[in-house]
Design a protein around this motif. Structure first.
Motif, PDB file in Angstrom:
ATOM      1  N   GLU A  94      82.599  25.518  67.807  1.00  0.00           N
ATOM      2  CA  GLU A  94      83.056  24.296  67.138  1.00  0.00           C
ATOM      3  C   GLU A  94      84.578  24.301  66.947  1.00  0.00           C
ATOM      4  OE1 GLU A  94      81.000  23.149  63.594  1.00  0.00           O
ATOM      5  OE2 GLU A  94      79.048  23.113  64.552  1.00  0.00           O
ATOM      6  N   ALA A 152      66.840  27.197  64.654  1.00  0.00           N
ATOM      7  CA  ALA A 152      67.323  26.540  63.429  1.00  0.00           C
ATOM      8  C   ALA A 152      66.865  27.305  62.190  1.00  0.00           C
ATOM      9  CB  ALA A 152      66.863  25.086  63.381  1.00  0.00           C
ATOM     10  N   MET A 176      69.065  30.376  61.705  1.00  0.00           N
ATOM     11  CA  MET A 176      70.481  30.089  61.440  1.00  0.00           C
ATOM     12  C   MET A 176      70.705  29.430  60.075  1.00  0.00           C
ATOM     13  SD  MET A 176      72.246  28.937  65.045  1.00  0.00           S
ATOM     14  CE  MET A 176      71.071  27.711  65.584  1.00  0.00           C
ATOM     15  N   THR A 177      69.743  28.599  59.666  1.00  0.00           N
ATOM     16  CA  THR A 177      69.949  27.768  58.468  1.00  0.00           C
ATOM     17  C   THR A 177      70.359  28.536  57.211  1.00  0.00           C
ATOM     18  OG1 THR A 177      68.523  26.021  59.333  1.00  0.00           O
ATOM     19  CG2 THR A 177      68.839  26.060  56.950  1.00  0.00           C
ATOM     20  N   VAL A 198      78.204  17.400  67.248  1.00  0.00           N
ATOM     21  CA  VAL A 198      77.820  18.718  66.709  1.00  0.00           C
ATOM     22  C   VAL A 198      78.538  18.958  65.386  1.00  0.00           C
ATOM     23  CG1 VAL A 198      78.008  21.221  67.051  1.00  0.00           C
ATOM     24  CG2 VAL A 198      77.317  19.768  68.966  1.00  0.00           C
ATOM     25  N   VAL A 255      71.060  21.752  60.525  1.00  0.00           N
ATOM     26  CA  VAL A 255      71.151  22.789  61.557  1.00  0.00           C
ATOM     27  C   VAL A 255      70.247  22.448  62.743  1.00  0.00           C
ATOM     28  CG1 VAL A 255      70.796  25.242  62.069  1.00  0.00           C
ATOM     29  CG2 VAL A 255      71.840  24.558  59.904  1.00  0.00           C
ATOM     30  N   VAL A 256      69.117  21.797  62.470  1.00  0.00           N
ATOM     31  CA  VAL A 256      68.221  21.405  63.570  1.00  0.00           C
ATOM     32  C   VAL A 256      68.944  20.442  64.518  1.00  0.00           C
ATOM     33  CG1 VAL A 256      66.106  20.149  64.157  1.00  0.00           C
ATOM     34  CG2 VAL A 256      66.093  21.786  62.272  1.00  0.00           C
ATOM     35  N   LYS A 290      72.158  20.003  64.727  1.00  0.00           N
ATOM     36  CA  LYS A 290      73.320  20.703  65.282  1.00  0.00           C
ATOM     37  C   LYS A 290      72.903  21.521  66.502  1.00  0.00           C
ATOM     38  CE  LYS A 290      76.447  22.242  62.127  1.00  0.00           C
ATOM     39  NZ  LYS A 290      77.834  21.802  62.358  1.00  0.00           N
ATOM     40  N   GLU A 291      71.777  22.201  66.384  1.00  0.00           N
ATOM     41  CA  GLU A 291      71.298  23.044  67.470  1.00  0.00           C
ATOM     42  C   GLU A 291      70.923  22.200  68.693  1.00  0.00           C
ATOM     43  OE1 GLU A 291      71.380  25.902  68.391  1.00  0.00           O
ATOM     44  OE2 GLU A 291      69.894  25.863  69.991  1.00  0.00           O
TER      45      GLU A 291
END
Lengths: 239, 239
Positions: free
Chosen positions: A59, A103, A106-107, B65, B71-72, B74-75
């Motif tokens: 990012e 996800a 990572m969350t 992004v 996060v879902v 984003k992934e």
């Protein structure tokens, strides 16, 4: 400077740590490598953090593409972004192969890493590039060290992914040229790089498994800072 | 609506074009495909524009992004970005294989495409997603059509690159779910999608080689709009 970062991180009085017998920066490379592996968290926690940190690195590079002042820089940073993104996607593949949901793993780490990102983005393109270089450099080295402590076959798989080239060389090329051309920029970016280290080491510290007693974990941080100093030297900056 | 876009693009009076014999939208798929290949610019100009447009598509996804609320999402968008970026990097490889410099061939097209990007980014995450879907969908179809007119072996190479899956399915999944859940969003995004088409077709028009007489190029735009309508249907929106 190295010692004061470590002591600030762990709330220890600076004078106690800054013993005169500490080696100079040039000597760090000859020290035995710290054994990061004893601090490796369980597989899901490791992969979730490593993948989200790589997403974060991507990012930062994507932001740098968006803000690039020329097509030449944009193209160079796009290639760097592509490399970072391949590493991130390879980690996501490992997560799926391990039967975990990307996800989901990572969350839990997103809020802290998002805050870290917000604090380290910087105020312009140059600071963003230095942030990608400094924080990405430290965290990739850190997760590479931790990966050795994963169970087979993950230790080898993840080490191979993290060993792939990232954005470092492209960033060093762009920032190094900027610094060489402008002493004011050199001064400003040296200060900025210094500010980034504390926050980055806190992210690393929070990823360690188990007790985080300073005497126990200090070798890990000493080694990370030595790597950081070498990377700053490559830019023409001093840690 | 289709006809008015075309006529506005070419400054022709709307009533002249909107003849009652024009087919309804559902009939477009049965029309013979327009031959884009006669409008294909020379290799360097084609590759420069196609690669910069793909960079633009990647940048839009990277912004999405960065702004993703979970996060879902984003992934999912990271995977879509990775696919878009692979296509862009593959085009850059073709540029290098052709003995051209990527930045050199992209730079002439950067100002116009950057302005297009600025005008079509939208005011929030949903508009950004719809913009990526609508403008990316039209422009990928357009450059795929033009690629057939490239000299060998580039026609085949570039067609294969552009035929790789992009972000469309992921974007349709996220936006389709948002629209299904919120009629207000559906209305707003339908209006936004309509606004995007004119600017996108102008980018396509500027990429055509040779004379751009309306009667001559209209089949190309009619086909692009038919593809656009099918993609909007897939979202639950109407063109």
């Amino acid at each position: 400077m190295r010692v004061s970062w470590i002591s600030r991180l762990f709330g220890r009085d600076e004078k106690q740590v800054a013993a005169p017998t500490l080696p100079g920066r040039r000597d760090f490379a000859e020290l035995p490598r710290a054994d990061f592996a004893e601090f490796t968290p369980d597989l899901g926690a490791f992969l979730g953090q490593a993948a989200y940190v790589q997403l974060e690195i991507f990012e930062g590079l994507a932001r740098a593409v968006l803000a690039a002042p020329s097509v030449v820089d944009k193209e160079l940073l796009t290639e760097a972004s592509a490399r970072a993104l391949r590493k991130q996607q390879a980690l996501v593949d490992v997560i799926r192969d391990a039967g975990l949901d990307p996800a989901d793993v990572m969350t839990p780490f997103a809020p802290a890493i998002d805050s870290f990102k917000a604090a380290t983005t910087g105020s312009d393109w140059w600071e963003l590039l230095v942030s990608s270089y400094v924080t990405g450099g430290i965290l990739e080295e850190f997760f590479t060290g931790l990966a050795a402590g994963l169970p087979a076959p993950y230790a080898e798989q993840v080490s191979a992914i993290l060993a792939e080239p990232g954005a470092s060389d492209d960033l060093a090329q762009i920032v190094g040229a900027g610094i060489a051309a402008d002493p004011d920029l050199q001064h400003r970016l040296a200060l900025w790089a210094r500010r980034l280290v504390g926050d980055t080491l806190l992210v690393a510290r929070s990823a360690l498994r188990g007790e985080k007693d300073i005497d126990h974990v200090e070798p890990v941080f000493t080694e990370l800072i030595a790597g950081h100093s070498r990377r700053l030297d490559a830019l023409g900056l001093t840690a």
